[in-house]
Design an enzyme around this catalytic site. Sequence first.
Site, PDB file in Angstrom:
ATOM      1  CG  HIS A 138      56.792  42.266  27.048  1.00  0.00           C
ATOM      2  ND1 HIS A 138      56.974  41.808  28.341  1.00  0.00           N
ATOM      3  CD2 HIS A 138      55.661  41.649  26.604  1.00  0.00           C
ATOM      4  CE1 HIS A 138      56.010  40.950  28.643  1.00  0.00           C
ATOM      5  NE2 HIS A 138      55.195  40.834  27.619  1.00  0.00           N
ATOM      6  CG  HIS A 253      41.703  53.575  23.533  1.00  0.00           C
ATOM      7  ND1 HIS A 253      40.854  53.521  24.609  1.00  0.00           N
ATOM      8  CD2 HIS A 253      42.011  52.290  23.240  1.00  0.00           C
ATOM      9  CE1 HIS A 253      40.664  52.253  24.950  1.00  0.00           C
ATOM     10  NE2 HIS A 253      41.358  51.485  24.142  1.00  0.00           N
ATOM     11  CG  HIS A 271      42.333  58.559  25.467  1.00  0.00           C
ATOM     12  ND1 HIS A 271      41.548  58.746  24.339  1.00  0.00           N
ATOM     13  CD2 HIS A 271      41.864  57.429  26.043  1.00  0.00           C
ATOM     14  CE1 HIS A 271      40.644  57.779  24.251  1.00  0.00           C
ATOM     15  NE2 HIS A 271      40.820  56.959  25.270  1.00  0.00           N
ATOM     16  CG  HIS A 273      42.002  54.276  29.046  1.00  0.00           C
ATOM     17  ND1 HIS A 273      41.145  55.182  29.612  1.00  0.00           N
ATOM     18  CD2 HIS A 273      41.581  54.114  27.769  1.00  0.00           C
ATOM     19  CE1 HIS A 273      40.240  55.552  28.710  1.00  0.00           C
ATOM     20  NE2 HIS A 273      40.491  54.927  27.579  1.00  0.00           N
ATOM     21  CE  LYS A 286      36.655  47.153  43.586  1.00  0.00           C
ATOM     22  NZ  LYS A 286      35.655  47.132  44.689  1.00  0.00           N
ATOM     23  CB  VAL A 289      34.457  39.716  42.368  1.00  0.00           C
ATOM     24  CG1 VAL A 289      35.866  39.241  41.984  1.00  0.00           C
ATOM     25  CG2 VAL A 289      34.501  40.462  43.708  1.00  0.00           C
ATOM     26  CD  GLU A 292      32.792  45.455  42.450  1.00  0.00           C
ATOM     27  OE1 GLU A 292      32.333  44.323  42.681  1.00  0.00           O
ATOM     28  OE2 GLU A 292      33.242  46.195  43.337  1.00  0.00           O
TER      29      GLU A 292
HETATM   30  O1  LIG Z   1      31.934  42.548  50.220  1.00  0.00           O
HETATM   31  P1  LIG Z   1      33.244  41.819  50.280  1.00  0.00           P
HETATM   32  O2  LIG Z   1      33.105  40.333  50.141  1.00  0.00           O
HETATM   33  O3  LIG Z   1      34.114  42.203  51.440  1.00  0.00           O
HETATM   34  O4  LIG Z   1      34.050  42.354  48.995  1.00  0.00           O
HETATM   35  C1  LIG Z   1      34.070  41.713  47.762  1.00  0.00           C
HETATM   36  O5  LIG Z   1      32.838  41.907  47.049  1.00  0.00           O
HETATM   37  C2  LIG Z   1      32.516  43.260  46.696  1.00  0.00           C
HETATM   38  C3  LIG Z   1      31.244  43.243  45.867  1.00  0.00           C
HETATM   39  O6  LIG Z   1      31.372  42.476  44.703  1.00  0.00           O
HETATM   40  C4  LIG Z   1      33.660  43.920  45.928  1.00  0.00           C
HETATM   41  O7  LIG Z   1      33.376  45.279  45.723  1.00  0.00           O
HETATM   42  C5  LIG Z   1      34.990  43.780  46.683  1.00  0.00           C
HETATM   43  O8  LIG Z   1      36.044  44.304  45.884  1.00  0.00           O
HETATM   44  C6  LIG Z   1      35.233  42.296  46.968  1.00  0.00           C
HETATM   45  O9  LIG Z   1      36.466  42.119  47.679  1.00  0.00           O
END
Ligand SMILES: O=P(O)(O)O[C@H]1O[C@H](CO)[C@@H](O)[C@H](O)[C@H]1O
Lengths: 323, 323
Positions: A138, A253, A271, A273, A286, A289, A292
Amino acid sequence: MKRPWQGQVEPPLLTTVPRHDPHNPLCPGATRANGEVNPHYEGTFLFDNDFPALQPDAPSPGPSDHPLFQAEAARGVCKVMCFHPWSDVTLPLMSVPEIRAVVDAWASVTEELGAQYPWVQIFENKGAMMGCSNPHPHCQVWASSFLPDVAQREERSQRAYQSQHGEPLLMEYGRQELLRKDRLVLTSEHWLVLVPFWAVWPFQTLLLPRRHVRRLPELTPAERDDLASIMKKLLTKYDNLFETSFPYSMGWHGAPIGSEAGANWDHWQLHAHYYPPLLRSATVRKFMVGYEMLAQAQRDLTPEQAAERLRALPEVHYRLGQK
Amino acid sequence: MKRPWQGQVEPPLLTTVPRHDPHNPLCPGATRANGEVNPHYEGTFLFDNDFPALQPDAPSPGPSDHPLFQAEAARGVCKVMCFHPWSDVTLPLMSVPEIRAVVDAWASVTEELGAQYPWVQIFENKGAMMGCSNPHPHCQVWASSFLPDVAQREERSQRAYQSQHGEPLLMEYGRQELLRKDRLVLTSEHWLVLVPFWAVWPFQTLLLPRRHVRRLPELTPAERDDLASIMKKLLTKYDNLFETSFPYSMGWHGAPIGSEAGANWDHWQLHAHYYPPLLRSATVRKFMVGYEMLAQAQRDLTPEQAAERLRALPEVHYRLGQK
Ligand SMILES: O=P(O)(O)O[C@H]1O[C@H](CO)[C@@H](O)[C@H](O)[C@H]1O
Ligand SMILES: O=P(O)(O)O[C@H]1O[C@H](CO)[C@@H](O)[C@H](O)[C@H]1O
């Protein structure tokens, strides 16, 4: 990608989902949370979300007393669309005509809700890893009284590019990727799939029509058939990558609609994503965290490497090949 | 929040981490991936990340041939900082003087790397759910030759606010939250913790000094002691919320530094963001997926509800209370 992974692995997938479960509120004939009974539908099925995040009559927060504290009412409706009567299939396991029916249903719901709302967001959260709480195939459709943040950013970028260069940003972008080739995943008569230059997720892709098309309802029958077929190929490659039912969030979008639908939206190109979380295997994702969230996206492999891996994968699904 | 949850639950936490594991590369005396042996450190310990995402000599991608295909070299260094010699503690289980030593180490590394790089991003990914692959208490420090995306947005907003209103955005914001009270979590002589008006994660918080401070190294000894104490209180509340070692990503943002450190950065106010994923329990998280990725963040509870729940929690850690 070189560092050893000692972190979290995702719980294994439910391998067997029953084809029909009378207690699953998304199944034909099942009773939903509001007491309604689903019809014995045989294709797609659209209904109101029983726990909507947006409501048509949300109260207004009243005037703000300070420039730093601005709030506005968010009004809208939330719908759920089942792709198929069976719980044990996913889009890549469905036939091209069955996927074509989903494309038609997406176009219709865009028209229907777009009569009233300026933004109709179709999105699919696939897999438990993407917060999906029901294995039945769904998607969701949330229509809103406002342009959401991402829509506003795409509106600004596309409008600015058109006014500077005289053509839609994504038309020129698609043409360039066809010339450059190293980020292409799939091409067909009417569509392109590529790993965008700006991708943040490892196997993120962008699905683009070749013709200038502003919204889903404008697609011709031939473009819709071809879309069903290229989607089946892309999602089959995704499943084949780690031999798993590949999780992702995806969404469409297109140009704003609603009461402003008649304005000039020629800078927009329709498009979709795809944002899939997996990185190394069916169970290692991935994590977006620390860096990022607080600073900037950073990739573990290049878009060109990702496109090359996806290109090399078979277009026959690993679960159908054995037959 | 009313919908029943049938989706993914996170795997249970490792409940027992050994205090010392000679094979854990973050422990005192252990051998790291590059063959170096860690000292028998007794407080904090800073070293080069053996798998750095940023490198000082990253090659330049060369000139771009098209406005839609712009790339730039990202240069920098990545360090790891252990908070404590023991693997079985976390910040809220450490003493205030031990946390104060971490604050001092954060200030020093900002100065050290800020001599060369314009942005020094300190961040902690805590818990396997946040992609942390090593249970030893630690954070990371990535210094870069450029202002990352989030830093650029904060720079623009703070600069615009200052030029319009003649004072730093976050000074006025903190003052307003002190008056309004309903989003406050903790206050001390020198610091505030609140759930920001714009929070997207369920229990997201913002940690702000009361005085106008641009960067960590400017903090006075009294402000550093008080920071250690309010961090211990906040992280204790977090752990007490679901009686678990509460996962999060956190990080510090302060004025740009490096060769431009002497410019006027008075519109900046130092602050830390905490982004914790848990929503309903120790194993059910908020998923930032579909609508959030494609359209706009949407919350399952209000910032005021989150602040009220955090305020009501005891300041004694659930694992220390039994003593
Ligand atoms: O550096 P680590 O702890 O191995 O990796 C972790 O932190 C990084 C920086 O936020 C991220 O890019 C990774 O995806 C995450 O697993
Ligand atoms: O609506 P669902 O599938 O219950 O919920 C899922 O999708 C929503 C929209 O992307 C998210 O806000 C939720 O966090 C997620 O679990």
